[in-house]
Design a protein around this motif. Sequence first.
Motif: not given
Lengths: 115, 113
Positions: A6, A38, A44, A88-90, A108, A110, B37, B42
């Motif tokens: 990412q 998240q 998630l 937060e995006y994964f 991730g 943010e 996590q 991570g």
Amino acid sequence: AQSVTQLDSQVPVFEEAPVELRCNYSSSVSVYLFWYVQYPNQGLQLLLKYLSGSTLVKGINGFEAEFNKSQTSFHLRKPSVHISDTAEYFCAVSVVYNQGGKLIFGQGTELSVKP
Amino acid sequence: DSGVTQTPKHLITATGQRVTLRCSPRSGDLSVYWYQQSLDQGLQFLIQYYNGEERAKGNILERFSAQQFPDLHSELNLSSLELGDSALYFCASSPRLAGGGQFFGPGTRLTVL
């Protein structure tokens, strides 16, 4: 080996502006791609997934993503963000074995939406 | 609500101790996955079970073990705990053996003091 990158760790944006969260993947086999969100102190939630077919995938909350095989990318977009999109995006790729599978996640991004 | 439940929500314990985290998958899902996590690592895959059998293993320490029971719930056992084991532990489930999407529980936050 499969991997996910990412490209932005933090993305600040103003409310009602468009946003793009970038994701690149590395995979030598068939690709299944996902975006998860998240929210603070939560688990998630699956936003959208690409398994096959149309390269433009629509998800929940107005998000969409485009699978680009030649660029090995799966960027997430939303035309107009809300304060509530702050999270937060994964990005993740599914690794499939004969016996099972797993998800490999990016680090991730943010997303911070400001009024 | 994903339909995946995890207990407890929070766990505080001391170094050297042993804890058990519990997960109930969505109704009908046969696969259960465990992820860790932490800020430095991570989201990392630990292990997968499918219909009671271990199917895939990731970066799971020897001090950690898991199992899936006939009713499909799963437990993750962490022993000889160290400060570095402090993390959020997620359980996920899916109907398939592999591929598709996984549905995550709310997580168990483990703090080792």
